[in-house]
Design a protein around this motif. Structure first.
Motif, PDB file in Angstrom:
ATOM      1  N   ARG A  64       0.907  -1.059   0.069  1.00  0.00           N
ATOM      2  CA  ARG A  64       0.143   0.060  -0.043  1.00  0.00           C
ATOM      3  C   ARG A  64       0.847   1.251   0.018  1.00  0.00           C
ATOM      4  N   THR A  65       0.359   2.322  -0.422  1.00  0.00           N
ATOM      5  CA  THR A  65       1.124   3.626  -0.456  1.00  0.00           C
ATOM      6  C   THR A  65       0.932   4.304   0.713  1.00  0.00           C
ATOM      7  N   GLU A  66       1.761   5.211   1.249  1.00  0.00           N
ATOM      8  CA  GLU A  66       1.750   6.018   2.270  1.00  0.00           C
ATOM      9  C   GLU A  66       0.551   6.738   2.295  1.00  0.00           C
ATOM     10  N   HIS A  92       7.849  14.768   7.174  1.00  0.00           N
ATOM     11  CA  HIS A  92       7.403  14.495   5.848  1.00  0.00           C
ATOM     12  C   HIS A  92       5.961  13.965   6.378  1.00  0.00           C
ATOM     13  N   GLU A  93       5.026  14.038   5.035  1.00  0.00           N
ATOM     14  CA  GLU A  93       3.607  13.764   5.326  1.00  0.00           C
ATOM     15  C   GLU A  93       3.357  12.247   4.719  1.00  0.00           C
ATOM     16  N   VAL A  94       3.013  12.621   3.595  1.00  0.00           N
ATOM     17  CA  VAL A  94       2.451  11.251   2.990  1.00  0.00           C
ATOM     18  C   VAL A  94       2.962  11.358   1.254  1.00  0.00           C
ATOM     19  N   SER A  95       3.209  10.155   0.716  1.00  0.00           N
ATOM     20  CA  SER A  95       3.628  10.307  -0.686  1.00  0.00           C
ATOM     21  C   SER A  95       3.021   8.982  -1.233  1.00  0.00           C
ATOM     22  N   ASP A  96       3.130   9.009  -2.729  1.00  0.00           N
ATOM     23  CA  ASP A  96       2.679   7.551  -3.395  1.00  0.00           C
ATOM     24  C   ASP A  96       3.908   6.533  -3.126  1.00  0.00           C
ATOM     25  N   ARG A  97       4.813   6.687  -2.283  1.00  0.00           N
ATOM     26  CA  ARG A  97       5.722   5.645  -2.332  1.00  0.00           C
ATOM     27  C   ARG A  97       5.027   4.559  -1.647  1.00  0.00           C
TER      28      ARG A  97
END
Length: 359
Positions: free
Chosen positions: A163-165, A200-205
């Motif tokens: 799942r992504t962040e 950092h918040e969230v990303s598509d990583r």
């Protein structure tokens, strides 16, 4: 609120301030109970030695009354000059303090309306009051802390490899509201190397198996008080042994700070206790932020737990203890609890596991 206004008036007088002006924000809500919207039309609390008035646009009067504002409310219409109204209420005050977050355009307009007065920053006056919480405020912080603990306890529902962040963060945000907050203030899901960035918040990583994940989350409850808690997770495998060793140092440092903090010690000494443990383990240059911040109607407020802050902790002061270690390009970790000074010690408001949580 009357007691808070009286204390603000006394503190203003002790600091040579004749009038205190407060516009929408946490200070206004603290002093009046009114969470006014920061609109282009002026809303301003005027506190002088003779009394207090709340100046509001006419169309906002009902909202102020519904919030339970007990002081006289002075309204102004579209063609009125609200700054002239404030100046009239201020009278012949020589020193006028304005809240730290007042818009610059309003500061200049007030200076023009009060040409004989000296304008000074008034944030420290109100922050000194807000830094020490009363029993009702502490209970609101307890409620917020318990609510965010319930979100952390559910992390296994969402955090898993593949799942992504961003996907995990969206689920967390919904749960923050479900578990008792009125609004989501922030969601940080830092997987692998992203965990080395404290904000950092969230990303598509995409989260990988065995990767450490820093989850730092918070919201505001209906009483207007904030939560903020950070825990460390791993899913689908075991992390690198180097990370495990680093996290153990961090756990020891945070525990030492919790055990040390109490009324009578300085804010900077709490920071120093944990920072020394981290430095002795060889990670000193990787603890790159202060140990903590006060919390209440704002996530960040006085007292700040940092070197150079010689403020002596008092019963009722609420703040975070959140040391962190960050290895750029690899991983990071942070353990954060909100605590409140009691008469002779510390009450910890977050009580989910501080060890690495394996999902």
């Amino acid at each position: 609120m009357t007691e808070r206004l009286d204390r603000a008036r006394i503190l203003s007088s002790q600091n040579g301030v004749d009038a205190l002006l407060v516009t929408p924000g946490a200070d206004l809500r603290y002093l009046t109970g009114y969470a006014a919207k920061p609109l282009e039309r002026l809303t301003c609390l005027v506190v002088t030695q003779l009394g207090s008035h709340l100046v509001v646009p006419g169309l906002e009067r009902s909202a102020a009354e519904a919030a339970g504002v007990s002081m006289p409310i002075v309204t102004w219409d579209e063609l009125d000059d609200p700054f002239a109204i404030v100046a009239h209420l201020v009278g012949d005050a020589d020193v006028v303090a304005v809240d730290d977050q007042m818009w610059a355009s309003r500061v200049f307009a007030l200076q023009e309306a009060l040409p004989e007065a000296s304008l000074v920053l008034g944030g420290q006056l109100v922050s000194a009051l807000r830094a020490v919480k009363d029993d009702e405020e502490v209970q609101a912080l307890r409620d917020a802390g318990a609510a965010i603990d319930r979100v952390h306890a559910r992390m296994g529902e969402w955090l898993r490899p593949g799942r992504t962040e961003r996907e995990v963060g969206a689920d967390i945000a919904r749960a923050i509201v479900e578990e008792g907050h009125e609004q989501v203030d922030f969601v940080i899901v830092g997987s692998g190397p992203n965990g080395a960035s404290p904000h950092h918040e969230v990303s598509d990583r995409v989260i990988g198996a065995g990767e450490p994940v820093v989850v730092d989350i918070g919201g505001t409850n209906a009483a207007g008080y904030c939560s903020d808690s950070t825990r460390n997770y791993v899913a689908g495998g075991e992390p690198d042994p180097g990370y495990i060793a680093m996290l153990e140092v961090l756990k020891q440092a945070q525990q030492a700070q919790r055990e040390y903090a109490r009324p009578g010690v300085t804010a900077e000494s709490v920071d120093a206790i944990g920072r020394q443990i981290i430095a002795d383990a060889g990670y000193g240059d990787r603890f790159i932020h202060r140990t903590g911040h006060g919390i209440g109607q704002e996530t960040h407020e006085e007292p700040y737990i940092v070197e150079g802050n010689r403020t002596v902790l008092e019963p009722g002061m609420a703040f975070s203890i959140e040391p962190g270690i960050y290895v750029e390009g690899q991983w990071g970790a942070r353990i954060e609890d909100i605590v409140v000074c009691t008469q002779d010690g510390l009450e910890v408001l977050n009580n989910t596991p501080r060890d690495l949580v394996r999902l």
